[in-house]
Design an enzyme around this catalytic site. Structure first.
Site, PDB file in Angstrom:
ATOM      1  N   LYS A 191       0.882  -1.180   0.000  1.00 54.03           N
ATOM      2  CA  LYS A 191       0.000   0.000   0.000  1.00 54.03           C
ATOM      3  C   LYS A 191       0.913   1.222   0.000  1.00 54.03           C
ATOM      4  O   LYS A 191       1.476   1.597   1.027  1.00 54.03           O
ATOM      5  CB  LYS A 191      -0.889  -0.026   1.262  1.00 54.03           C
ATOM      6  N   GLU A 266       9.539   1.383  10.997  1.00 52.64           N
ATOM      7  CA  GLU A 266      10.579   2.404  10.818  1.00 52.64           C
ATOM      8  C   GLU A 266       9.873   3.748  10.853  1.00 52.64           C
ATOM      9  O   GLU A 266       9.143   4.097   9.911  1.00 52.64           O
ATOM     10  CB  GLU A 266      11.323   2.200   9.510  1.00 52.64           C
ATOM     11  N   GLU A 399       9.326  16.434  14.828  1.00 50.58           N
ATOM     12  CA  GLU A 399       9.903  16.168  13.508  1.00 50.58           C
ATOM     13  C   GLU A 399       9.285  17.140  12.500  1.00 50.58           C
ATOM     14  O   GLU A 399       8.091  17.065  12.220  1.00 50.58           O
ATOM     15  CB  GLU A 399       9.608  14.712  13.109  1.00 50.58           C
TER      16      GLU A 399
HETATM   17  P1  NAD Z   1       2.355   8.452   7.472  1.00 52.02           P
HETATM   18  O1  NAD Z   1       2.521   7.659   8.718  1.00 52.02           O
HETATM   19  O2  NAD Z   1       1.367   9.541   7.452  1.00 52.02           O
HETATM   20  O3  NAD Z   1       1.958   7.499   6.260  1.00 52.02           O
HETATM   21  C1  NAD Z   1       2.758   6.395   5.894  1.00 52.02           C
HETATM   22  C2  NAD Z   1       1.875   5.344   5.247  1.00 52.02           C
HETATM   23  O4  NAD Z   1       0.956   4.852   6.213  1.00 52.02           O
HETATM   24  C3  NAD Z   1       1.027   5.859   4.084  1.00 52.02           C
HETATM   25  O5  NAD Z   1       0.999   4.877   3.071  1.00 52.02           O
HETATM   26  C4  NAD Z   1      -0.342   6.018   4.711  1.00 52.02           C
HETATM   27  O6  NAD Z   1      -1.392   5.904   3.800  1.00 52.02           O
HETATM   28  C5  NAD Z   1      -0.359   4.858   5.682  1.00 52.02           C
HETATM   29  N1  NAD Z   1      -1.304   4.998   6.806  1.00 52.02           N
HETATM   30  C6  NAD Z   1      -1.731   6.130   7.403  1.00 52.02           C
HETATM   31  N2  NAD Z   1      -2.623   5.836   8.389  1.00 52.02           N
HETATM   32  C7  NAD Z   1      -2.743   4.477   8.416  1.00 52.02           C
HETATM   33  C8  NAD Z   1      -3.502   3.572   9.194  1.00 52.02           C
HETATM   34  N3  NAD Z   1      -4.317   3.985  10.164  1.00 52.02           N
HETATM   35  N4  NAD Z   1      -3.362   2.255   8.948  1.00 52.02           N
HETATM   36  C9  NAD Z   1      -2.536   1.807   7.985  1.00 52.02           C
HETATM   37  N5  NAD Z   1      -1.818   2.619   7.190  1.00 52.02           N
HETATM   38  C10 NAD Z   1      -1.898   3.942   7.409  1.00 52.02           C
HETATM   39  O7  NAD Z   1       3.816   8.964   7.105  1.00 52.02           O
HETATM   40  P2  NAD Z   1       4.227   9.953   5.907  1.00 52.02           P
HETATM   41  O8  NAD Z   1       3.829  11.330   6.305  1.00 52.02           O
HETATM   42  O9  NAD Z   1       3.762   9.368   4.621  1.00 52.02           O
HETATM   43  O10 NAD Z   1       5.834   9.798   5.917  1.00 52.02           O
HETATM   44  C11 NAD Z   1       6.695  10.557   6.674  1.00 52.02           C
HETATM   45  C12 NAD Z   1       7.113   9.826   7.942  1.00 52.02           C
HETATM   46  O11 NAD Z   1       7.808   8.613   7.636  1.00 52.02           O
HETATM   47  C13 NAD Z   1       8.088  10.621   8.802  1.00 52.02           C
HETATM   48  O12 NAD Z   1       7.715  10.547  10.151  1.00 52.02           O
HETATM   49  C14 NAD Z   1       9.413   9.914   8.573  1.00 52.02           C
HETATM   50  O13 NAD Z   1      10.371  10.087   9.583  1.00 52.02           O
HETATM   51  C15 NAD Z   1       8.975   8.504   8.449  1.00 52.02           C
HETATM   52  N6  NAD Z   1      10.013   7.689   7.804  1.00 52.02           N
HETATM   53  C16 NAD Z   1      10.780   6.833   8.572  1.00 52.02           C
HETATM   54  C17 NAD Z   1      11.814   6.090   8.004  1.00 52.02           C
HETATM   55  C18 NAD Z   1      12.690   5.181   8.841  1.00 52.02           C
HETATM   56  O14 NAD Z   1      13.402   4.378   8.265  1.00 52.02           O
HETATM   57  N7  NAD Z   1      12.657   5.268  10.158  1.00 52.02           N
HETATM   58  C19 NAD Z   1      12.060   6.213   6.641  1.00 52.02           C
HETATM   59  C20 NAD Z   1      11.277   7.095   5.895  1.00 52.02           C
HETATM   60  C21 NAD Z   1      10.266   7.814   6.484  1.00 52.02           C
END
Ligand code: NAD
Length: 505
Positions: A191, A266, A399
């Site tokens: 997804k 992550e 962040e």
């Molecule tokens: P997000 O958590 O908003 O979304 C990530 C994914 O989760 C998307 O595909 C979204 O549709 C899905 N999602 C959202 N709510 C959900 C739910 N209730 N159930 C299942 N899936 C759901 O994150 P974002 O804004 O897309 O990405 C940025 C974040 O990702 C930052 O916090 C960043 O630090 C983190 N990140 C971490 C790493 C790592 O390796 N630690 C790497 C890259 C990004």
């Protein structure tokens, strides 16, 4: 390198089919519309124009995809490691062949600069090659001798898995999670993030081109609270690999509880780069600048908190500010661009709010701190440095996920460690000092999953990647990835006539 005009022309050629036909889901090897035939729009962060209508997957689409993955699992898991290795190398070959297309579409969809996305596409191929080569050994285990027995462990793929990815470098991150799952013998339902769906669709096409059996790789587009949630709750899905925000991670843990999902998270970071007065200052400045202003600062491991020893604080900040102010912000396809527009107007607004907060709370803005009027009028912000910030400020704790660096002075080693650890996160830390024993002491005391000493973030694929505290659960990389995607079975053989207790004569 090609000019901006040439890049735009090529990107438009690659985009044309998405403009016309939209972005489908891929289920059981077939490109298809959402079950209810609805779509959502993905927009360009450069000028906010619609790029494509995207299949709006929901629970019914996830159900089809999870069943397709379940149907394909046994056959894929039963293939020899050698066969899976060959298939994944074919994937890597196809990624390399289509690297330009992947990079150009990623830039248009996410706003990231081409200079970084070209490398990220090739990193995607490397991820496949690395895990392809390890596929034949994935099932290997240990032999453990006990009194009167030999224990032999062996690993088995856990089953169909769900992979949920964010919008920052979405192509590269997806390959990083999916390649080890496939090498282990799992089938996958992916997804992708709703803000950046284009390259996930290329990856599914590449899987088909590479001859992966249908159903081994499925993609369902949609929103987190619909398709994402349904994936985390689906009983056929045995494990969830998630990359995204910390608060989404905790939602996913709750959602997956009823079906006892294994999770790998992550999550976010607020990573310190700690500079002691004995450091190689020139190199430390360049590293600090690179680690926050590359990839638009939309990077989980970005060095977003700059901790500098008081004796060199002013000078260090001045050097960082001078360099940051000269960084080229521009169109992501312009070869000279370092910082492109942020992913989406919503995210731009979030970053701009921190600029307002800095002004309201009297924080010094050494450079930047404003929206940037870039080509296309999209989601640009200036590379920014805040100085003299207290570590208690939300600017130092939260962040921001943009090209925004927050500089905090420290007095001595103990003070540096205390400030560095005083955050909910614990993903990465960077340490600059010429004192080896201090680097060991400080690394031991830092609450972070990964520490780079006198180095920028160089990823070594066999090494573990992941965070502590609110930054994640579990590790990626090398054998750690296989441990997540596989179950370990122990078989104990008696090596002599064991004494069997007789409960009755
Ligand atoms: P997000 O958590 O908003 O979304 C990530 C994914 O989760 C998307 O595909 C979204 O549709 C899905 N999602 C959202 N709510 C959900 C739910 N209730 N159930 C299942 N899936 C759901 O994150 P974002 O804004 O897309 O990405 C940025 C974040 O990702 C930052 O916090 C960043 O630090 C983190 N990140 C971490 C790493 C790592 O390796 N630690 C790497 C890259 C990004």
């Amino acid at each position: 390198m090609a000019s901006l005009e040439q890049q735009l022309e090529k990107a438009q050629q690659y985009l044309d089919r998405f403009n016309t036909n939209g972005v489908p889901n891929y289920i059981g090897g077939i490109a298809r519309a959402a079950v209810d035939n609805t779509t959502f729009e993905t927009i360009s962060p450069i000028d906010l124009t619609p790029l494509a209508h995207v299949a709006h997957g929901k629970a019914e689409d996830i159900d089809l995809a999870a069943k397709a993955a379940e149907g394909a699992f046994k056959e894929w898991a039963a293939q020899s490691g050698k066969a899976r290795k060959a298939a994944l190398h074919r994937m890597a070959d196809a990624i390399e062949r289509r690297a330009e297309e992947i990079a150009l579409l990623e830039c248009i969809d996410t706003g990231q600069a081409y200079r970084f996305m070209r490398q990220a596409a090739l990193r995607g191929a490397e991820n496949f090659r690395f895990f392809a080569d390890r596929a034949p050994e994935a099932r290997d285990g240990k032999s453990l001798r006990g009194d009167g027995q030999i224990n032999i462990t062996s690993r088995y793929p856990i089953g169909p898995v769900g992979v949920i990815t964010p919008w920052n470098t979405p192509f590269m991150l997806s390959t990083w999670k999916i390649a080890p799952a496939l090498a282990a013998g799992c089938s996958v339902v992916h997804k992708p993030a709703e803000f950046s769906p284009l390259t996930a669709s290329l990856l599914a096409e590449i899987a088909n081109e590479a001859g992966l059996p249908s159903g081994v790789w499925n993609v369902v587009n949609g929103f987190g609270e619909e398709a994402g949630k349904a994936l985390t709750e689906h009983p056929s899905i045995k494990a969830l690999a998630f990359v995204g925000e910390s608060r989404t991670g905790s939602l996913i843990m709750k959602q997956g509880a009823d079906t006892l999902k294994r999770v790998h998270f992550e999550l976010g970071g607020k990573n310190p780069v700690i500079v002691f007065e004995d450091a190689d200052i020139e190199r430390a400045v360049d590293a600090a600048v690179f680690m926050i202003y590359s990839l638009n600062g939309e990077r989980c491991t970005s060095s977003s908190r700059l901790l500098v020893q008081s004796s060199i604080y002013e000078e260090f900040n001045a050097r960082v500010a001078e360099k940051a102010a000269r960084i080229k912000v521009g169109h992501p396809l312009d070869p000279a661009t370092v910082i492109g527009p942020l992913i989406h107007p919503q995210h731009q607004q979030k970053v701009l709010k921190y600029f307002d907060l800095a002004r309201q709370s009297g924080i010094t803005i050494a450079t930047g701190g404003r929206e940037y009027d870039g080509p296309g009028g999209g989601c640009y912000v200036e590379p920014t440095l805040f100085t003299g910030v207290s570590n208690q400020s939300p600017i130092a704790q939260e962040e921001i996920f943009g090209p925004v660096l927050t500089s905090i002075p420290f007095s001595d080693e103990a003070d540096a460690i205390a400030i560095a650890n005083d955050t909910p996160y614990g993903l990465a830390a960077y340490l600059w000092t010429s004192d080896v024993t201090r680097s060991i002491r400080v690394s031991d005391a830092l609450e972070a999953g990964m520490i780079w000493v006198n180095s920028q973030n160089v990823r070594h694929l066999p090494a573990p990647f992941g965070g502590v505290k609110a930054s994640g659960i579990g590790r990626d990389g090398g054998d750690w990835s296989f441990d997540f995607y596989m179950e370990t079975k122990n078989i104990a053989f008696a090596d002599s006539a064991q004494v069997i207790p007789q409960l009755v004569n």
